[in-house]
Design a protein around this motif. Structure first.
Motif, PDB file in Angstrom:
ATOM      1  N   GLN B   9       0.837  -1.204   0.000  1.00 50.69           N
ATOM      2  CA  GLN B   9       0.000   0.000   0.000  1.00 50.69           C
ATOM      3  C   GLN B   9       0.868   1.249   0.000  1.00 50.69           C
ATOM      4  N   SER B 143     -11.418   7.552   1.209  1.00 49.95           N
ATOM      5  CA  SER B 143     -11.497   6.385   0.352  1.00 49.95           C
ATOM      6  C   SER B 143     -12.780   5.609   0.669  1.00 49.95           C
ATOM      7  N   PHE B 144     -12.857   4.418   0.158  1.00 50.29           N
ATOM      8  CA  PHE B 144     -14.068   3.626   0.355  1.00 50.29           C
ATOM      9  C   PHE B 144     -14.277   3.314   1.837  1.00 50.29           C
ATOM     10  N   ALA B 147     -13.393  -0.238   3.294  1.00 54.86           N
ATOM     11  CA  ALA B 147     -12.049  -0.796   3.168  1.00 54.86           C
ATOM     12  C   ALA B 147     -11.579  -1.447   4.466  1.00 54.86           C
ATOM     13  N   LYS B 148     -11.909  -0.780   5.591  1.00 54.95           N
ATOM     14  CA  LYS B 148     -11.375  -1.274   6.867  1.00 54.95           C
ATOM     15  C   LYS B 148     -11.940  -2.640   7.241  1.00 54.95           C
ATOM     16  N   LEU B 150     -12.450  -5.080   5.327  1.00 62.59           N
ATOM     17  CA  LEU B 150     -11.972  -6.175   4.479  1.00 62.59           C
ATOM     18  C   LEU B 150     -10.561  -6.634   4.830  1.00 62.59           C
ATOM     19  N   GLY B 154      -8.735  -5.065   1.816  1.00 59.57           N
ATOM     20  CA  GLY B 154      -9.214  -3.678   1.766  1.00 59.57           C
ATOM     21  C   GLY B 154      -8.062  -2.695   1.783  1.00 59.57           C
ATOM     22  N   THR B 155      -7.076  -2.976   2.615  1.00 55.76           N
ATOM     23  CA  THR B 155      -5.908  -2.094   2.689  1.00 55.76           C
ATOM     24  C   THR B 155      -5.249  -1.981   1.321  1.00 55.76           C
ATOM     25  N   PHE B 158      -8.622  -0.916  -1.600  1.00 60.10           N
ATOM     26  CA  PHE B 158      -9.698   0.074  -1.472  1.00 60.10           C
ATOM     27  C   PHE B 158      -9.390   1.196  -0.507  1.00 60.10           C
ATOM     28  N   SER B 159      -8.125   1.362  -0.136  1.00 60.81           N
ATOM     29  CA  SER B 159      -7.830   2.328   0.919  1.00 60.81           C
ATOM     30  C   SER B 159      -7.299   3.653   0.378  1.00 60.81           C
ATOM     31  N   TYR B 160      -7.483   3.911  -0.942  1.00 61.61           N
ATOM     32  CA  TYR B 160      -6.823   5.087  -1.500  1.00 61.61           C
ATOM     33  C   TYR B 160      -7.807   6.199  -1.853  1.00 61.61           C
ATOM     34  N   TYR B 165      -6.650   5.905  -8.137  1.00 58.81           N
ATOM     35  CA  TYR B 165      -7.358   5.121  -9.158  1.00 58.81           C
ATOM     36  C   TYR B 165      -7.301   5.827 -10.509  1.00 58.81           C
TER      37      TYR B 165
END
Lengths: 563, 326
Positions: B9, B143-144, B147-148, B150, B154-155, B158-160, B165
């Motif tokens: 990440q 971010s989403f 994310a946390k 998952l 997720g890290t 989906f953590s951005y 993206y």
């Protein structure tokens, strides 16, 4: 063959600066015919065709396409009139495939679809009998394939009038046959084809009619079936013009440079020199005649050590007989070796023998000038670097088409350009500018170079003056072999005569002069012997005295086998 | 697993500005323009975004999320566009030397950034030498929400913030356009052989301007991302560092392919932060930071030895195009 006219040129003229490239040319091209455009270098063939293809715009005259007047300002305009030209130098993107190159710049269809292009290309290739893979990258292609892509580009854009500028120059005989088959099929399809060439047998083989140009003027258009090669040659080269160039008889002529079986290929794998043999003699001017690109440049470069030879020998006879041995410190080993071989004599004729002498003694004797060469020194130029060859007194002055490309640096002044030949001399870290300066002044004075000063960048001089500087510099080194290629290219009469006189002077001084020229009249008037080249081969050597222009013209345009 | 995900990440976060810069430079270079001004343009993009955001944040009581994103974004694009236009005008219209112009533009861009950065710091009369746009940066950074939940997955994915993206999307779009579209074909033709493109009726000057400006704007986003997302809205002078040069190294490493540049950027990002994750002495730090450049040199050597034509730079890269005078 239908008789309807596809393209009409009326009274077309074009001049570049002071040169009238095309003068009042009228020409008709019919539907479904192959018209050959024949002429020497500089006869205006390509210029005339470039005006149809939209690269130049005529100064005067009109162009009619299918009876309607056409104004053609750009290649794009030409395509609108369904005219396409295949140039000698291909315009292709190397990392693209054939199809990508063909479709480049065309806007058709809403979506960009290469596979559709590939299909269309395949249709065209099938129709006319080309052999090409539309997905092949250009850099993987042979020259003939690249040419096919260029032709396809034009056909893809729907051209009905195709102009091919010397298409056979880069092809092998088999490839030429294939190309001609394709061209015939296009003719049957009703397309009009204009093919620029100076190879007579090709003209006879492919064309329906021949238009001959000479010095920018249209001499005649004749039916190929009703003419002969001899008649065409005469139209092409014209009647002999007598020039007033002095030509002395060669004195004390001796073999100086012998070339045997020289062959070499260029980057693209085309055979540019094929088994070339000749001898250049001292006190003589050897002319080299030939259509541009017949291997003249490569031949001279090979002698100067600038080409990688495939096979052949180049023997230089250094005129050392009866001359004292000159001596440099580093030559000691070589001098001893030559002495052991019995190459030296004393003034009284006794053979020199150094056995038992110390290095110091040898140096002493040689430096006193007591040791003479028995015979001329025979040197194989193949083992020498370009620098060594130059030091031996073999000088090349080549005037390329753009005149400034070779030998002189445009942004440097005359003195600095002189220094290009002398900067290695002397032991000091700093270069000697005095001698080159004196040489520059001498050349400016002797050759009447028109320049504000010796410190003017040469690119600011006019073409004739640049050439005088170039030729003057090479002559100043008192060469033993002087190779001058196109030294009068683009010069006016007076400057040309000055160059001829310079060459004659060199000849009288015992230099072996090799002169590559374009103008047959000049070659015949100036040279003692004329070597005629055609397609990288020597098609013959004729005596300059009493040489017939038509005969040389025929030799220039015939490849081996057709006599 | 978590540790690896976290490292990756961080590598992606670190690699994203490089990816923007590399994608922008690839688009530019495909037109035959070697824009060494990209590091400068990234600085200009960053400071332009900061200036826009700064005045917006200071002029309202509570920030509107949409404007908080759009104002810095648009001012960044405008700044990068103007900087690119300087380069275009000099090299394309006036035929100035591309290397000299590019290097000058980088020097100018860095100075431009630091000057206006310093000015903003003066305006805020703050004690510390930076400008904080935390209120705005929040929206860049968000971010989403899921994310946390998952875990490491997720890290990693989906953590951005949205710019991370966007960088990937732009790189993929650039790849497809260059390879599959008519515009891409014509652009590549301009960079390979402008004379041929010109003869085929393609507007060489137009394409060069177009590609250089688009490329510059994409690169500018890298600067914006670095301030607004990576640094959490903190501008400090020279904070962007040498990332612009790394972006240019990635162009070579990725062999002028934006899709490869995605992986190259994350690899370089990982190498950039590697020293945090291994127990190396501080003295070794410069050597570890050198690795990306060494890798680039190795890549250059390999591609030069293999000599595959597709992996070479555009044939007329760095050359001005003069239409032959007739």
């Amino acid at each position: 063959m239908s008789d309807s006219i596809a393209l009409q040129l009326r009274n077309i003229s074009k001049r570049f600066g002071s040169i009238q490239a095309v003068r009042n040319v009228d020409l008709d091209v019919r539907h479904g015919e192959i018209l050959a455009l024949l002429g020497e270098n500089g006869s205006g063939k390509t210029t005339l065709m470039n005006m149809i293809a939209g690269i130049y715009f005529p100064d005067e005259g009109q162009i009619f396409v299918d009876g309607e007047e056409a104004t053609i300002h750009s290649p794009k305009d030409a395509f609108r009139y369904k005219i396409g030209m295949i140039h000698q130098h291909f315009k292709l993107v190397d990392v693209f495939t054939a199809a990508e190159n063909i479709v480049l710049g065309i806007r058709e269809g809403a979506r960009f679809n290469l596979s559709e292009t590939e299909k269309k290309v395949a249709d065209i290739t099938e129709k006319y009998g080309f052999e090409i893979d539309p997905r092949k990258k250009i850099y993987d292609m042979a020259v003939s394939e690249k040419q096919t892509v260029e032709i396809l580009k034009v056909l893809y854009r729907g051209a009905d009038i195709l102009i091919l500028d010397e298409p056979t120059a880069v092809l092998t005989p088999q490839e030429i046959d294939k190309l001609f088959a394709v061209l015939r099929r296009m003719r049957e399809d009703g397309k009009s084809i204009i093919i620029i060439t100076h190879k007579l047998h090709e003209v006879m083989a492919i064309s329906d009619r021949v238009a001959v140009l000479r010095k920018g003027e249209h001499i005649a258009t004749v039916e190929t079936a009703k003419t002969t090669e001899a008649e065409l040659t005469e139209m092409m080269v014209g009647k002999k013009v007598t020039l007033n160039i002095e030509r002395s008889e060669p004195k004390n002529s001796a073999d100086r440079l012998t070339v045997e079986g020289l062959s070499l290929k260029n980057h693209e794998g085309t055979q540019v020199l094929d088994n070339v043999s000749f001898t250049a003699r001292s006190g003589e001017i050897l002319g080299i005649a030939g259509i541009a690109g017949s291997g003249q440049k490569e031949l001279l470069e090979a002698i100067a050590g600038l080409q990688h030879l495939e096979s052949g020998d180049m023997i230089f006879r250094n005129p050392k007989k009866d001359q004292p041995v000159t001596f440099f410190h580093k030559d000691l080993h070589r001098v001893k070796q030559l002495a052991a071989e019995g190459a030296f004599r004393y003034e009284d004729g006794k053979t020199v023998d150094f056995t038992g002498m110390s290095d110091k003694e040898i140096r002493q004797i040689v430096n006193d000038g007591k040791v003479l060469f028995k015979e001329d020194e025979i040197i194989d130029l193949k083992d020498k670097t370009p620098l060594q060859i130059r030091e031996l007194g073999i000088r090349l002055s080549f005037v390329p088409e753009d005149r400034l490309g070779m030998g002189l640096v445009g942004n440097m002044d005359i003195v600095d350009n002189m220094m290009l030949r002398s900067y290695r001399k002397g032991k000091s870290v700093f270069v000697d500018r005095t001698k080159p300066g004196a040489l520059a002044d001498k050349i400016i004075h002797d050759l009447q170079v028109v320049t504000p000063s010796a410190h003017t960048p040469v690119r600011r001089l006019s073409g004739g003056n640049v050439q005088k500087v170039l030729v003057g510099r090479e002559i100043a080194a008192a060469p033993k072999v002087l190779m001058a290629a196109y030294p009068v290219r683009g010069l006016d009469i007076n400057s040309s005569y000055m160059i001829y006189n310079l060459l004659n002077e060199q000849k009288e001084n015992g230099t072996a002069v090799i002169f590559v020229g374009e103008d047959l009249d000049v070659l015949i008037a100036l040279c003692d012997r004329i070597l005629v080249m055609c397609g990288g081969k020597v098609s013959g050597i004729v005596d300059g005295r009493g040489a017939q222009k038509e005969k040389i013209g025929l030799m220039m345009t015939k490849t081996e086998g057709s006599v | 697993m978590n540790f690896i995900a976290q490292f990756l990440q961080r590598a992606i976060l670190q690699g994203t500005p490089l990816l923007f810069g590399a994608t922008g430079e690839i688009i530019t270079e495909k037109s035959g323009n070697l824009n060494l001004g990209i590091p400068g343009i990234m600085y200009v993009g960053a400071i332009s975004g900061v200036i826009g955001g700064f005045f917006y944040q200071n002029s309202v009581k509570s920030v509107n999320p949409f404007l908080a994103i759009m104002i810095p974004l648009l001012s960044c694009l405008l700044g990068a566009l103007l900087a690119s236009l300087i380069y275009c005008f000099l090299t394309i219209t006036l035929h100035a030397n591309q290397n000299v112009t590019g290097l000058a533009l980088t020097t100018f861009g860095v100075g431009f950034g630091n000057f206006f950065g310093g000015s903003l710091i003066k305006i805020t009369k703050s004690e510390v030498p930076y400008v904080a746009l935390t209120k705005i940066a929040k929206y860049y950074h968000s971010s989403f929400p899921f994310a946390k939940k998952l875990g490491w997955f997720g890290t990693l994915f989906f953590s951005y913030g949205f710019l991370v993206y966007l960088a990937v999307i732009l790189a993929i779009v650039a790849t497809v356009l260059l390879k599959r579209s008519r515009i891409g074909l014509q652009l590549r033709a301009v960079g390979e052989n402008p004379a041929t493109a010109d003869a085929a009726g393609i507007n060489v000057t137009g394409y060069k301007y177009f590609a250089t400006c688009i490329g510059g704007m994409v690169a500018g986003l890298g600067g914006l991302y670095f301030i607004m997302d990576y640094s959490g809205g903190i501008w400090s002078n020279n904070g962007f560092g040498d990332r612009g040069w790394l972006a240019i190294a990635i162009v070579i490493f990725a062999m002028w392919r934006p899709n490869l540049a995605i992986f190259a950027s994350y690899l370089f990002g990982g190498l950039y932060i590697l020293f945090n994750y291994i127990n190396a002495k501080m003295q070794l730090l410069p050597i570890i930071q050198m690795i990306p450049y060494v890798v680039t040199i190795l890549a250059l050597i390999l591609t030069s030895i293999r000599k595959k034509r597709e992996n070479q730079p555009p044939a007329s890269l760095g050359l001005s195009y003069f239409r032959e005078e007739r």
